[in-house]
Write a protein that holds these residues in place. Structure first.
Motif, PDB file in Angstrom:
ATOM      1  N   TYR A   1       0.829  -1.198   0.000  1.00 11.76           N
ATOM      2  CA  TYR A   1       0.000   0.000   0.000  1.00 11.76           C
ATOM      3  C   TYR A   1       0.870   1.257   0.000  1.00 11.76           C
ATOM      4  O   TYR A   1       1.858   1.318   0.757  1.00 11.76           O
ATOM      5  CB  TYR A   1      -0.882   0.036   1.254  1.00 11.76           C
ATOM      6  CG  TYR A   1      -1.641  -1.226   1.527  1.00 11.76           C
ATOM      7  CD1 TYR A   1      -2.822  -1.520   0.840  1.00 11.76           C
ATOM      8  CD2 TYR A   1      -1.198  -2.146   2.475  1.00 11.76           C
ATOM      9  CE1 TYR A   1      -3.531  -2.687   1.092  1.00 11.76           C
ATOM     10  CE2 TYR A   1      -1.894  -3.313   2.736  1.00 11.76           C
ATOM     11  CZ  TYR A   1      -3.058  -3.570   2.041  1.00 11.76           C
ATOM     12  OH  TYR A   1      -3.763  -4.735   2.299  1.00 11.76           O
ATOM     13  N   PRO A   2       0.515   2.281  -0.790  1.00 13.65           N
ATOM     14  CA  PRO A   2       1.205   3.562  -0.655  1.00 13.65           C
ATOM     15  C   PRO A   2       0.848   4.172   0.693  1.00 13.65           C
ATOM     16  O   PRO A   2      -0.252   3.953   1.220  1.00 13.65           O
ATOM     17  CB  PRO A   2       0.650   4.392  -1.817  1.00 13.65           C
ATOM     18  CG  PRO A   2      -0.696   3.802  -2.086  1.00 13.65           C
ATOM     19  CD  PRO A   2      -0.569   2.342  -1.792  1.00 13.65           C
ATOM     20  N   ALA A   3       1.770   4.944   1.272  1.00 15.26           N
ATOM     21  CA  ALA A   3       1.566   5.448   2.622  1.00 15.26           C
ATOM     22  C   ALA A   3       2.215   6.806   2.812  1.00 15.26           C
ATOM     23  O   ALA A   3       3.148   7.179   2.086  1.00 15.26           O
ATOM     24  CB  ALA A   3       2.129   4.459   3.644  1.00 15.26           C
ATOM     25  N   SER A   4       1.705   7.546   3.767  1.00 13.52           N
ATOM     26  CA  SER A   4       2.380   8.736   4.280  1.00 13.52           C
ATOM     27  C   SER A   4       2.971   8.327   5.622  1.00 13.52           C
ATOM     28  O   SER A   4       2.246   7.879   6.509  1.00 13.52           O
ATOM     29  CB  SER A   4       1.394   9.890   4.452  1.00 13.52           C
ATOM     30  OG  SER A   4       0.863  10.295   3.205  1.00 13.52           O
ATOM     31  N   ILE A   5       4.295   8.463   5.757  1.00 16.50           N
ATOM     32  CA  ILE A   5       4.975   7.936   6.939  1.00 16.50           C
ATOM     33  C   ILE A   5       5.891   9.004   7.516  1.00 16.50           C
ATOM     34  O   ILE A   5       6.969   9.262   6.980  1.00 16.50           O
ATOM     35  CB  ILE A   5       5.798   6.673   6.615  1.00 16.50           C
ATOM     36  CG1 ILE A   5       4.969   5.657   5.831  1.00 16.50           C
ATOM     37  CG2 ILE A   5       6.324   6.044   7.891  1.00 16.50           C
ATOM     38  CD1 ILE A   5       5.754   4.432   5.385  1.00 16.50           C
ATOM     39  N   GLY A   6       5.474   9.648   8.613  1.00 17.82           N
ATOM     40  CA  GLY A   6       6.336  10.561   9.336  1.00 17.82           C
ATOM     41  C   GLY A   6       6.686  11.825   8.579  1.00 17.82           C
ATOM     42  O   GLY A   6       6.250  12.059   7.450  1.00 17.82           O
ATOM     43  N   SER A   7       7.483  12.668   9.229  1.00 22.80           N
ATOM     44  CA  SER A   7       7.964  13.921   8.645  1.00 22.80           C
ATOM     45  C   SER A   7       9.255  14.306   9.331  1.00 22.80           C
ATOM     46  O   SER A   7       9.694  13.649  10.278  1.00 22.80           O
ATOM     47  CB  SER A   7       6.917  15.026   8.828  1.00 22.80           C
ATOM     48  OG  SER A   7       6.800  15.375  10.202  1.00 22.80           O
ATOM     49  N   ALA A   8       9.867  15.394   8.871  1.00 22.66           N
ATOM     50  CA  ALA A   8      11.097  15.857   9.496  1.00 22.66           C
ATOM     51  C   ALA A   8      10.842  16.305  10.930  1.00 22.66           C
ATOM     52  O   ALA A   8      11.664  16.093  11.824  1.00 22.66           O
ATOM     53  CB  ALA A   8      11.691  16.998   8.675  1.00 22.66           C
ATOM     54  N   ASP A   9       9.689  16.949  11.162  1.00 20.27           N
ATOM     55  CA  ASP A   9       9.377  17.459  12.498  1.00 20.27           C
ATOM     56  C   ASP A   9       8.923  16.358  13.445  1.00 20.27           C
ATOM     57  O   ASP A   9       9.233  16.374  14.632  1.00 20.27           O
ATOM     58  CB  ASP A   9       8.294  18.539  12.408  1.00 20.27           C
ATOM     59  CG  ASP A   9       8.765  19.755  11.638  1.00 20.27           C
ATOM     60  OD1 ASP A   9       9.984  20.020  11.654  1.00 20.27           O
ATOM     61  OD2 ASP A   9       7.928  20.419  11.004  1.00 20.27           O
ATOM     62  N   THR A  10       8.143  15.417  12.937  1.00 23.59           N
ATOM     63  CA  THR A  10       7.634  14.316  13.757  1.00 23.59           C
ATOM     64  C   THR A  10       7.920  12.999  13.048  1.00 23.59           C
ATOM     65  O   THR A  10       7.051  12.427  12.403  1.00 23.59           O
ATOM     66  CB  THR A  10       6.117  14.457  14.004  1.00 23.59           C
ATOM     67  OG1 THR A  10       5.459  14.618  12.739  1.00 23.59           O
ATOM     68  CG2 THR A  10       5.822  15.655  14.882  1.00 23.59           C
ATOM     69  N   PRO A  11       9.161  12.530  13.131  1.00 23.52           N
ATOM     70  CA  PRO A  11       9.528  11.311  12.406  1.00 23.52           C
ATOM     71  C   PRO A  11       8.863  10.078  12.981  1.00 23.52           C
ATOM     72  O   PRO A  11       8.478  10.037  14.159  1.00 23.52           O
ATOM     73  CB  PRO A  11      11.050  11.252  12.589  1.00 23.52           C
ATOM     74  CG  PRO A  11      11.297  11.989  13.871  1.00 23.52           C
ATOM     75  CD  PRO A  11      10.278  13.092  13.910  1.00 23.52           C
ATOM     76  N   SER A  12       8.731   9.069  12.131  1.00 21.99           N
ATOM     77  CA  SER A  12       8.214   7.782  12.585  1.00 21.99           C
ATOM     78  C   SER A  12       9.287   7.051  13.372  1.00 21.99           C
ATOM     79  O   SER A  12      10.483   7.389  13.292  1.00 21.99           O
ATOM     80  CB  SER A  12       7.785   6.943  11.376  1.00 21.99           C
ATOM     81  OG  SER A  12       6.706   7.544  10.709  1.00 21.99           O
ATOM     82  N   PRO A  13       8.905   6.046  14.147  1.00 20.09           N
ATOM     83  CA  PRO A  13       9.903   5.282  14.903  1.00 20.09           C
ATOM     84  C   PRO A  13      10.865   4.558  13.973  1.00 20.09           C
ATOM     85  O   PRO A  13      10.639   4.455  12.765  1.00 20.09           O
ATOM     86  CB  PRO A  13       9.047   4.285  15.689  1.00 20.09           C
ATOM     87  CG  PRO A  13       7.666   4.826  15.665  1.00 20.09           C
ATOM     88  CD  PRO A  13       7.537   5.582  14.382  1.00 20.09           C
ATOM     89  N   SER A  14      11.926   4.062  14.548  1.00 20.06           N
ATOM     90  CA  SER A  14      12.862   3.209  13.821  1.00 20.06           C
ATOM     91  C   SER A  14      12.862   1.841  14.491  1.00 20.06           C
ATOM     92  O   SER A  14      12.418   1.683  15.627  1.00 20.06           O
ATOM     93  CB  SER A  14      14.274   3.808  13.834  1.00 20.06           C
ATOM     94  OG  SER A  14      14.297   5.052  13.159  1.00 20.06           O
ATOM     95  N   GLY A  15      13.345   0.844  13.750  1.00 14.91           N
ATOM     96  CA  GLY A  15      13.419  -0.486  14.320  1.00 14.91           C
ATOM     97  C   GLY A  15      12.106  -1.239  14.220  1.00 14.91           C
ATOM     98  O   GLY A  15      11.295  -0.993  13.324  1.00 14.91           O
TER      99      GLY A  15
END
Length: 448
Positions: free
Chosen positions: A338-352
């Motif tokens: 699925y295409p997605a919007s994931i995080g941003s520079a100001d509020t990044p998504s988690p890692s790992g």
């Protein structure tokens, strides 16, 4: 429903009402439902012969103040009405029981052998609401999509092994998008336009099948469509439920105003139908020029996305750079993408790697400026009602990292083209499809 069967159901429902009302409250209302002096009536005028589960429906009110029940796509299922208003012969039965139903046909034998009793809508006070001053740790953290900051690195792009020619018609691209969508490789909104969401889907289809799909071979795409359910564009008749809604006039930007609405429902028939058929709303209107979508019985052209993908997801991979989500089976095979919007520079998504903690359909949203982003001038906790136009759309999949999750969106055309407030944002239909294949404990891996 045949006239004979309906008449028998009407008779039995009226006969049941006095008996049910005579029961103790706990006996006739074990699940917090309204007493059976009210019934559910479908848009076609029939009695709804079952009790819906609370997580299957959204409860709102129409302009007359009656409670209405609709599904997660905004389709009206039934309206709650007093039994006496639906059975106008009730008074006659009390006053003249010998003639009250002379004009009704006799009950057909066996019509109610299963003892099904008409359901009613759950009372609002039966909903389990969390205290606003102590928001749950798995509370949705997402917010409105944001335009990518200028300093944000551009998302990775992909090129299929067989690039799409620039001279494909809008209908040919629609056919390609529809086929990919039916296979579980979502192109996002179907709009008859090429773009990175389609390119990513073509690459993912090759990963899933090992086959290189030629997007320029119209005859091959049409044959694949035939085998997967038929032509991409079909005729659809607008139903009374489609036209009735319920709808809201508009969705305000301010969260404090959102919190005052009974539900963040669709704003129009076209918005609801576009989401139902995985389409861009403007494209739906373009396919049906001059059509009044509010008139029941109107025949329109829509995309046929087919049945949702089924399977058991064991692992989800969220590719932040590619802006795409991949769902894998236990054997490592790709089930869906699925295409997605994931995080941003100001509020990044988690890692790992994290895990799915729980899955909620048609979730409400608790806004807390101390936990969430700052929205406008709102500095207090707000309880925002559910609905497809809510901040997290129609699905919330809470992750083991508090306040982060996978969820839907009120703006499907922006998916894959904008950033999010840290969460994984999908179209409502893609989020719903993924959620139905995912159980708590499934791992979610974020990669760059």
């Amino acid at each position: 429903m045949s006239d004979m069967k309906k008449a028998g159901l009407l008779l039995a429902s009226v006969a049941l009402i006095p008996a049910l009302l005579a029961m103790p409250a706990h006996a006739r209302d074990p699940y917090g439902y309204r007493p059976s002096s009210t019934i559910l009536v479908t848009p076609e005028g029939d009695i709804l012969g079952y009790t819906p589960e609370q997580n299957e429906v959204v409860i709102s009110r129409d302009r007359m103040g009656r409670r209405v029940l609709f599904d997660h796509y905004g389709n009206l299922i039934a309206t709650e009405v007093p039994a006496e208003s639906y059975f106008p012969r009730g008074a006659q039965q009390r006053d003249h029981p010998e003639t009250a139903y002379d004009n009704y046909p006799p009950q057909p034998r066996g019509w109610n052998d299963d003892q099904v009793v008409t359901g009613t809508i759950p009372d609002a006070n039966t909903i389990d609401r969390q205290p606003l001053d102590e928001p749950a740790q798995d509370m949705p953290y997402g917010g409105p999509d944001m335009a990518p900051p200028t300093e944000q690195a551009a998302p990775r792009t992909v090129t299929p092994d067989i690039p799409v020619k620039s001279n494909l018609s809008q209908l040919e691209i629609t056919a390609l998008q529809t086929f990919l969508d039916r296979e579980g490789i979502s192109p996002g909104v179907i709009d008859g336009k090429m773009g990175q969401n389609v390119n990513k889907a073509l690459v993912a289809y090759q990963q899933m099948t090992g086959e290189t799909l030629d997007p320029n071979n119209a005859d091959d795409i049409l044959e694949r469509l035939r085998l997967s359910g038929g032509l991409a564009i079909i005729s659809y008749t607008i139903t009374p439920g489609d036209a009735a809604g319920p709808y809201v006039a508009s969705i305000p930007e301010d969260y404090s105003q959102k919190a005052q609405l009974p539900a963040l429902s669709f704003t129009s028939t076209t918005e609801m139908l576009a989401e139902k058929f995985h389409m861009d709303e403007a494209y739906l209107k373009a396919l049906n020029p001059g059509v009044d979508f509010t008139v029941p019985g109107t025949i329109i052209k829509v995309v046929d996305p087919g049945k949702g993908k089924q399977g058991q997801v064991a692992k989800i991979v969220a590719d932040k750079g590619l802006k795409q989500v991949f769902a894998y089976a236990a054997d490592g095979s790709l089930i869906a993408a699925y295409p997605a919007s994931i995080g941003s520079a100001d509020t990044p998504s988690p890692s790992g790697t994290v895990t799915v903690e729980r899955v909620a359909f048609d979730p409400g949203y608790t806004y807390n400026p101390k936990v969430n982003f700052q929205q406008g001038a709102n500095d207090r906790v707000l309880a925002i009602p559910p609905g497809p136009n809510g901040p997290v759309g129609t699905v919330w999949m809470a992750l083991s990292r508090p306040t982060y999750g996978i969820h839907g969106t009120p703006e499907p055309s922006k998916i894959g083209r904008t950033q999010s407030h840290g969460c994984i944002r999908l179209t409502n239909w893609d989020a719903t499809e993924l959620a139905k294949m995912t159980k708590p404990g499934v791992t979610v891996e974020f990669i760059d």
